[in-house]
Design a protein around this motif. Sequence first.
Motif, PDB file in Angstrom:
ATOM      1  N   LEU A 126       0.828  -1.203   0.000  1.00 46.07           N
ATOM      2  CA  LEU A 126       0.000   0.000   0.000  1.00 46.07           C
ATOM      3  C   LEU A 126       0.863   1.255   0.000  1.00 46.07           C
ATOM      4  O   LEU A 126       0.493   2.278  -0.588  1.00 46.07           O
ATOM      5  N   SER A 127       2.013   1.160   0.644  1.00 47.54           N
ATOM      6  CA  SER A 127       2.907   2.313   0.656  1.00 47.54           C
ATOM      7  C   SER A 127       3.428   2.602  -0.750  1.00 47.54           C
ATOM      8  O   SER A 127       3.509   3.752  -1.173  1.00 47.54           O
ATOM      9  N   ARG A 128       3.738   1.554  -1.471  1.00 46.69           N
ATOM     10  CA  ARG A 128       4.219   1.759  -2.839  1.00 46.69           C
ATOM     11  C   ARG A 128       3.109   2.352  -3.702  1.00 46.69           C
ATOM     12  O   ARG A 128       3.336   3.224  -4.527  1.00 46.69           O
ATOM     13  N   MET A 129       1.910   1.862  -3.475  1.00 47.85           N
ATOM     14  CA  MET A 129       0.771   2.393  -4.229  1.00 47.85           C
ATOM     15  C   MET A 129       0.605   3.885  -3.942  1.00 47.85           C
ATOM     16  O   MET A 129       0.447   4.694  -4.851  1.00 47.85           O
ATOM     17  N   ARG A 130       0.671   4.223  -2.675  1.00 47.30           N
ATOM     18  CA  ARG A 130       0.510   5.632  -2.310  1.00 47.30           C
ATOM     19  C   ARG A 130       1.598   6.483  -2.952  1.00 47.30           C
ATOM     20  O   ARG A 130       1.329   7.557  -3.476  1.00 47.30           O
ATOM     21  N   ASP A 131       2.826   5.982  -2.939  1.00 50.00           N
ATOM     22  CA  ASP A 131       3.921   6.734  -3.544  1.00 50.00           C
ATOM     23  C   ASP A 131       3.619   7.057  -5.003  1.00 50.00           C
ATOM     24  O   ASP A 131       3.833   8.173  -5.462  1.00 50.00           O
ATOM     25  N   PHE A 132       3.117   6.048  -5.701  1.00 48.09           N
ATOM     26  CA  PHE A 132       2.865   6.266  -7.118  1.00 48.09           C
ATOM     27  C   PHE A 132       1.807   7.338  -7.357  1.00 48.09           C
ATOM     28  O   PHE A 132       2.000   8.265  -8.149  1.00 48.09           O
TER      29      PHE A 132
END
Lengths: 163, 163
Positions: A126-132
């Motif tokens: 989810l953190s990677r998703m948010r970053d994107f």
Amino acid sequence: MDDEHGRWEAAERLALVLTEGGLQRMAARTLAMFLFTDLQSVTAGEIGERLAASAGAVSGAIKSLLAVGLIERLPAPGSRREHYRLREDAWATLFTSQNTAIQAMLDAAAAGIEVTRTGDPAHERLSRMRDFYEFLLAELPGLLHRWHQHQQSGQSAGQEERR
Amino acid sequence: MDDEHGRWEAAERLALVLTEGGLQRMAARTLAMFLFTDLQSVTAGEIGERLAASAGAVSGAIKSLLAVGLIERLPAPGSRREHYRLREDAWATLFTSQNTAIQAMLDAAAAGIEVTRTGDPAHERLSRMRDFYEFLLAELPGLLHRWHQHQQSGQSAGQEERR
DNA sequence: ATAGAGCTTCAGAAATTTCTGAACTATGTT
DNA sequence: AACATAGTTCAGAAATTTCTGAAGCTCTAT
């Protein structure tokens, strides 16, 4: 060129693309009509006639296109019929409307991060998703700015008419 | 954090956003499940159980997610059950899939330009539309490039840890 | 004021999308 | 080789979306 039959066929084809993109069916057909007509502005009646749709359906379509800012109501020439036309910045608007979708994705990711523990696979994902989506959101203003500049610098399709 | 109930509620909420964005209902719920699970990979059966959906529906959802490149089948550990997981670049892929939508808009505009006469209002309008989508299409590669660079340079946009 | 055109709203009909359940295929296990 | 489990496909059911038609409202012109 100047092929009346081909013109409306092309319009309906565009409407299909717009529908895939998330617009409601009749709203999509109506928007296509605004694009492909040679009139400077059109009335609900004209739309209904061309699309062979009921007044009710047209009314709903116009309402939703107005709501998202793709068309505008013209200062009534003085008459009974309302006139509408495509807004100048319709395409940028249509594109920008995805900002809200991006923001929604961002919010969903943030909500997920809240309810998971640091280090859990889901938390990482989810953190990677948010970053994107954060990155994307940050890029959009610059992109639209470049578009406006590009437009100013008088590229092709330049000769606008006013009315 | 670590709120099991909240987690799946957040997952379903994300699924709704994805649905608005054009994904089919079950495909959206399945994608959300891939995001929110703590398992490194999941099987069709696990998905069906969690989502309370039939094997048929899950099968269809997986098929479509595979087709657009959002998930991948894992080299089978050696067993009967197929394992799947979210692809590393899923978000960029999801975003990029709109390129085809942009190309479709471009094509529709070009078709309209073909069947109208230079100088006609419709011809002018369609030309402006084409210009916009041409610009957009040209911008995307650079945008994705910047994303990959941003990613490399390890700034995870906040106080998250890496793994 | 009254008539009437144009527009909006809404209930129900029609069309479309989506899901389930069952039959079928493929594959690993005994 | 036979069985059993996992997965796929597809027809029909269920749910949802979308449109029509009619009633009602508004606003202009007479």
